[in-house]
Design a protein around this motif. Sequence first.
Motif, short mmCIF file in Angstrom:
data_model
loop_
_atom_site.label_atom_id
_atom_site.label_comp_id
_atom_site.label_asym_id
_atom_site.label_seq_id
_atom_site.Cartn_x
_atom_site.Cartn_y
_atom_site.Cartn_z
N MET A 171 95.15 32.23 54.38
CA MET A 171 94.47 33.36 55.24
C MET A 171 93.80 34.22 54.37
O MET A 171 94.20 34.36 53.29
CB MET A 171 95.72 34.00 55.83
CG MET A 171 95.01 35.07 56.94
SD MET A 171 96.63 35.88 57.62
CE MET A 171 97.18 34.72 58.64
N SER A 231 97.87 38.93 59.89
CA SER A 231 98.93 38.38 60.64
C SER A 231 99.58 39.31 61.51
O SER A 231 99.77 40.40 61.08
CB SER A 231 99.95 37.54 59.58
OG SER A 231 101.26 37.11 60.30
N ASP A 237 91.80 32.32 61.72
CA ASP A 237 92.72 33.31 61.45
C ASP A 237 92.38 34.78 62.26
O ASP A 237 92.52 35.95 61.56
CB ASP A 237 93.27 33.64 60.03
CG ASP A 237 94.09 32.44 59.64
OD1 ASP A 237 95.01 32.06 60.38
OD2 ASP A 237 93.84 31.92 58.42
N ARG A 243 100.29 30.28 63.61
CA ARG A 243 99.76 30.93 62.52
C ARG A 243 99.77 32.42 62.64
O ARG A 243 99.19 33.09 61.84
CB ARG A 243 98.02 30.66 62.79
CG ARG A 243 97.68 29.32 62.73
CD ARG A 243 95.87 29.18 63.10
NE ARG A 243 95.24 29.36 61.72
CZ ARG A 243 94.99 28.34 60.91
NH1 ARG A 243 95.18 27.16 61.12
NH2 ARG A 243 94.26 28.78 59.83
N LEU A 294 99.32 34.65 65.29
CA LEU A 294 98.20 35.56 65.72
C LEU A 294 98.22 35.81 66.95
O LEU A 294 99.20 35.27 67.83
CB LEU A 294 97.04 34.65 65.86
CG LEU A 294 96.26 34.19 64.33
CD1 LEU A 294 95.39 33.09 64.26
CD2 LEU A 294 95.86 35.47 63.46
#
Length: 346
Positions: free
Chosen positions: A1, A7, A97, A123, A125
């Motif tokens: 990332m 995040s 991302d 991920r 997200l």
Amino acid sequence: MSEHKLSTSTPMSRAVRAGVVGVGAMGENHARVYSELPGVTLAGISDHDADVAERVAEEYGTDSVPLETLLERCDVVTVAVPTPAHHEVVSRCLEADVHVLVEKPIAQTVEQGRELARTAHERGLVLQVGHIERFNPAVRTMADLIDDLEVISLEAERLGPPIDRTAPGNVVFDLMVHDVDIVGSLLGASPDSVAAMGTPDGRYATATMEYDDVVATLTASRVTQKKVRKLSVTARECFVEVDFLEQSVLIHRDSYPEYVNDEGQNRYRHESVVERPRIDNGEPLRHELESFVESVRSGTEPEVTPEDGIEALETVLAIDSLVDADRSSQDHERAQDPSQDREVEI
């Protein structure tokens, strides 16, 4: 990332860099609101139409850039491209991302929606689905009321005149999807059964859904010469009218009938009591984007999750398949009887 990306497990304190992919009528409004939100910077926009992109970018003091460049400079994006492109564009955003708010419906197919949900979860997200009416102050007020009611039925009307655009719309996906989501969220359930029918041109449809002991009837139209956005809830305790456009809620209750003495004459009286809950009005889109940004900042689940979007899509696809079957039946009847081959009038 990348170092600057966020995040959901890492709450953020600095300004959120936002972008918009697709700046048609809805996307441009997203750009406008992002440019107005405190703690948010409109970092850029991207659109396949260079002239439109340049105009919108100039209007809101940002840059028109290719999607790859936009994703490099943004923490969050709104994806407001046509539905067939949702899966590809949202996938690219998540793989970069970047947190995503995707306009409804989440994707063209349920499997595509599930794939996007998996990618977002893996991920870490935020993937929020743009069911904007959830953020209408009147709907929020109704959501607060409904837990105390024994609901019998709901009736939603989303009606209006034809819109000026080249591509023909499908009212089930364009309009009815809003009320499918609202009814499902208010009742906290998926329908047990669905029945639907509509006109061959896709501009008018009605659906009836059963949720345990509750019946919901939804109507969507692009042939009604008046714009109507209403929800009615019949409960054993009262009757509630929700107007999305006016952002108002009216609660009708019956008073007990009585005889009153008026100057020596007895009169029968049975009046209805109407309550008007206080509503903090505001622009639903602003509430929606504030909620989205707050989910990203705090690392919490969005108010409208991918699973919510998938559930609404499943129901809408079921409705549309029934409407399509009704269209096919009407076409067959006209083929058997040419005298029936005429434009449907509503």
